[in-house]
Design a protein around this motif. Structure first.
Motif, short mmCIF file in Angstrom:
data_model
loop_
_atom_site.label_atom_id
_atom_site.label_comp_id
_atom_site.label_asym_id
_atom_site.label_seq_id
_atom_site.Cartn_x
_atom_site.Cartn_y
_atom_site.Cartn_z
N SER A 73 0.83 -1.21 0.00
CA SER A 73 0.00 0.00 0.00
C SER A 73 0.86 1.26 0.00
O SER A 73 0.35 2.37 0.20
CB SER A 73 -0.93 -0.02 1.21
N ASP A 74 2.15 1.08 -0.22
CA ASP A 74 3.09 2.20 -0.25
C ASP A 74 4.10 2.06 -1.40
O ASP A 74 4.26 2.98 -2.21
CB ASP A 74 3.85 2.23 1.09
N LEU A 75 4.76 0.89 -1.46
CA LEU A 75 5.93 0.77 -2.34
C LEU A 75 5.60 0.97 -3.81
O LEU A 75 6.34 1.66 -4.54
CB LEU A 75 6.60 -0.59 -2.13
N GLY A 76 4.50 0.37 -4.27
CA GLY A 76 4.13 0.47 -5.68
C GLY A 76 3.79 1.90 -6.07
O GLY A 76 4.42 2.49 -6.96
N PRO A 77 2.79 2.50 -5.39
CA PRO A 77 2.45 3.89 -5.73
C PRO A 77 3.64 4.84 -5.56
O PRO A 77 3.86 5.71 -6.41
CB PRO A 77 1.34 4.23 -4.73
N LYS A 126 -5.14 -2.42 2.58
CA LYS A 126 -6.08 -3.45 2.12
C LYS A 126 -6.94 -3.92 3.29
O LYS A 126 -8.15 -4.02 3.17
CB LYS A 126 -5.29 -4.63 1.53
N THR A 127 -6.32 -4.18 4.43
CA THR A 127 -7.06 -4.73 5.57
C THR A 127 -7.63 -3.66 6.50
O THR A 127 -8.54 -3.91 7.27
CB THR A 127 -6.10 -5.59 6.43
N PHE A 128 -7.06 -2.47 6.48
CA PHE A 128 -7.38 -1.38 7.40
C PHE A 128 -7.18 -1.81 8.85
O PHE A 128 -7.87 -1.36 9.76
CB PHE A 128 -8.82 -0.86 7.19
N THR A 129 -6.21 -2.68 9.07
CA THR A 129 -5.88 -3.09 10.44
C THR A 129 -4.38 -2.99 10.69
O THR A 129 -3.94 -3.21 11.81
CB THR A 129 -6.29 -4.57 10.70
N THR A 130 -3.59 -2.72 9.66
CA THR A 130 -2.13 -2.78 9.80
C THR A 130 -1.65 -1.75 10.82
O THR A 130 -1.97 -0.56 10.71
CB THR A 130 -1.49 -2.56 8.41
N LEU A 131 -0.88 -2.26 11.78
CA LEU A 131 -0.49 -1.44 12.94
C LEU A 131 0.16 -0.11 12.53
O LEU A 131 -0.22 0.96 13.02
CB LEU A 131 0.49 -2.26 13.79
N GLU A 132 1.12 -0.17 11.64
CA GLU A 132 1.86 1.04 11.25
C GLU A 132 0.91 2.07 10.64
O GLU A 132 0.92 3.25 10.99
CB GLU A 132 2.95 0.70 10.22
N ARG A 187 0.84 -6.66 -2.62
CA ARG A 187 2.00 -6.26 -3.43
C ARG A 187 1.69 -6.21 -4.92
O ARG A 187 2.56 -5.93 -5.73
CB ARG A 187 3.18 -7.19 -3.14
N TYR A 188 0.43 -6.52 -5.27
CA TYR A 188 -0.01 -6.45 -6.68
C TYR A 188 -1.11 -5.40 -6.83
O TYR A 188 -1.90 -5.45 -7.76
CB TYR A 188 -0.56 -7.83 -7.11
N SER A 189 -1.17 -4.45 -5.87
CA SER A 189 -2.39 -3.64 -5.79
C SER A 189 -2.29 -2.23 -6.36
O SER A 189 -3.24 -1.47 -6.29
CB SER A 189 -2.87 -3.56 -4.33
N LEU A 190 -1.14 -1.86 -6.94
CA LEU A 190 -1.02 -0.46 -7.37
C LEU A 190 -1.98 -0.13 -8.49
O LEU A 190 -2.24 1.04 -8.78
CB LEU A 190 0.43 -0.12 -7.76
N TRP A 191 -2.54 -1.16 -9.14
CA TRP A 191 -3.47 -0.94 -10.26
C TRP A 191 -4.89 -0.71 -9.77
O TRP A 191 -5.77 -0.41 -10.57
CB TRP A 191 -3.46 -2.19 -11.16
#
Ligand code: F6P
Length: 531
Positions: free
Chosen positions: A161-165, A212-218, A272-276
């Motif tokens: 949710s960061d690296l691709g964009p 994606k999950t809206f639960t990731t701690l960071e 990791r396939y979500s930038l699209w």
């Protein structure tokens, strides 16, 4: 959902044994310089044009027989049937019982292309939802672009949710809307968000909470911190609604956070396939709706190449076979990425997640331990910077590290004479690695040579070429994962550390070390109490 897995692990094929025999007879002692002398057509034989990407594979430690055996291996593994299963929407991510359909995000809408997609229900229904969401996302992106009050867009997300964009926005910076600054915050270290917030004003800032999950701690920690900052700076509850958007599959959690503008996506899009997907909103804000559609079109061209081209001319497959040849026969443990393009400076970081989170597995898709190595370590820096850091080791160190060069024919933003200088360095490094200087008397100045590299050439760094390049890597990861017999689409290896961190965090306040190993306990005692 279950499906009959049509493919076989590489070590259970006859070709695997034949490759071992071939490696002993001709692979181990292969010499690139001799191979070029023997075969005047080697460059033509081992290079190919794929959509938007020209690939020179001739400086790799393979000959026609190696490639023939590797292709035989791919066929015996049932790679084509497995690929077709992905494109049919079968639940090939077995541990999570999910289809793997990031490629569908690039499929043109049948209404626009005039072509009916031959599709299963999963695919046809998915495609309708994909285009409805894409249209909504691009409308939203254009609204943000037209809103002069918004000058700073902060994407809060991590991993996929960061690296691709972040990588794409940097790569296409020449096309960025001049009135918009894009920022990417990922780490839970307050230093990152804190130093950015010092430069921002709530009225001019839009936060995109990408998870994606809206639960990731960071991400959730940073999102809450951003919201507190917004309110503390005089932002209102009403303002929150206008200045925070969510990009997620968890619509409920986004609503609970108080966000009203949410773009959704689906569990069949791996992080990791979500930038699209909706995760690409920062890209669309930066380069506009047409730019985003061009990015998708470039990736789609590579999807079609991968889906329909015979294996011997299928670039993702050829690269995957090379990965396997180097990892499992030569025993090379890493591959270095060398994009000679400042725009692509975050590509190595992006590929680290794509390749190592996908294929860094020690069991096969059935959960049985694998008797061979899988994903190599992927690392690198843009050229020419890498030359002044670690290329020493690649030229003269005892380990062989295959290098993947990427160069552009057209410069993005050229200052006089810089582009040919940059490209000459890429060519020079690839040539030096191969030719070496083996006859030099002085050992310090001797280069053994025969060090392999792949050279990828793009016309320019525009959205379509970049889309094709990224899709090339995605499909290569799919193909190598399939050969290794692993599920490339789960990531259980990230779970244990998360669980332990949840246990340790309160102990940092109290100093409680009960049940811990002596090292963790010793460190914790030195750190506690921590507010
Ligand atoms: O690192 C584990 C992981 O689940 C990645 O696969 C994912 O890209 C990242 O965390 C972020 O997850 P999310 O988008 O759900 O916040």
């Amino acid at each position: 959902m279950s499906f009959a897995d049509p493919h076989t692990r590489c070590d259970r094929t006859p070709a695997w044994q034949r490759l071992h025999a071939h490696y002993d007879a001709a692979g181990r002692g292969f010499d690139l310089r001799a191979a070029f002398e023997r075969d005047a057509r080697r460059f033509t034989r081992f290079s190919q044009q794929a959509p938007y990407v020209f690939a020179d594979l001739s400086k790799n430690l393979i000959d026609a027989q190696t490639e023939a055996l590797l292709l035989q291996l791919a066929r015996e593994c049932g790679l084509e049937a497995y690929r077709d299963a992905m494109f049919a929407g079968a639940p090939i991510n077995g541990t999570e019982q999910r289809a793997v359909m990031h490629w569908l995000l690039r499929e043109p809408s049948p209404a626009q292309s005039g072509q009916a997609l031959e599709a299963t229900d999963t695919v046809a229904n998915g495609l309708r939802e994909v285009h409805a969401t894409l249209d909504a996302m691009l409308r939203l992106a254009e609204r943000v672009r037209a809103d002069e009050a918004i000058t700073d867009i902060v994407n809060i997300g991590i991993g996929g949710s960061d690296l691709g964009p972040a990588m794409v926005v940097k790569a296409l910076d020449d096309l960025r809307h001049p009135g918009k600054r894009l920022h990417f915050v990922s780490n839970v270290d307050g230093m990152e968000l804190g130093s950015l917030l010092r430069q921002l004003r709530p009225a001019n800032t839009l936060f995109l909470i990408a998870s994606k999950t809206f639960t990731t701690l960071e991400t959730m920690t940073n999102a809450h911190a951003a919201r507190e900052w917004f309110l503390a700076q005089g932002g209102s509850q009403d303002g929150l609604v206008r200045h925070f958007y969510a990009l997620t599959t968890n619509l409920e959690a986004a609503a609970q956070f108080g966000i009203e503008t949410t773009l959704g996506f689906w569990d069949w899009v791996g992080g990791r396939y979500s930038l699209w997907s909706a995760i690409g909103l920062p890209i669309a804000i930066a380069i506009g709706a047409q730019g985003f559609r061009d990015l998708l079109a470039g990736a789609h061209a590579m999807d079609e190449h991968f889906r329909t081209t015979p294996l011997e001319a299928n670039l993702p497959v050829r690269l995957a076979l090379l990965d396997l040849w180097y990892r499992n026969f030569h025993g090379f443990a890493s591959r270095s990425m060398a994009p000679y393009s400042h725009g692509l400076r975050r590509l190595p970081a992006y590929l680290q997640q794509l390749e190592m989170e996908s294929n860094g597995k020690g069991v096969d898709a059935q959960g049985d331990p694998l008797p061979y190595a899988t994903a190599p370590v992927v690392w690198g820096e843009p050229g020419t910077n890498g030359q002044h850091a670690f290329f020493q080791m690649i030229h003269q160190g005892p380990d062989t590290v295959p290098v993947e060069f990427i160069a552009l024919r057209e410069p993005g933003r050229d200052l006089k004479g810089q582009h040919p200088r940059l490209v000459a360095n890429a060519l020079a490094q690839a040539r030096a690695l191969m030719m070496g200087r083996p006859h030099e008397q002085d050992g310090h100045r001797r280069f053994a040579g025969n060090r392999p590299s792949t050279f990828l050439l793009l016309e320019c760094l525009d959205p379509a070429s970049l889309g094709a390049l990224i899709a090339l890597y995605e499909h290569r990861v799919f193909a190598s994962g399939a050969l290794w017999g692993i599920n490339s689409f789960d990531q259980w290896g990230v779970e244990l550390g998360k669980t332990i961190a949840r246990d340790l965090e309160p102990r940092l306040a109290t100093g409680d070390v009960q049940g811990l190993d002596a090292s963790t306990a010793g460190l914790l005692r030195r750190l506690a109490p921590m507010a």
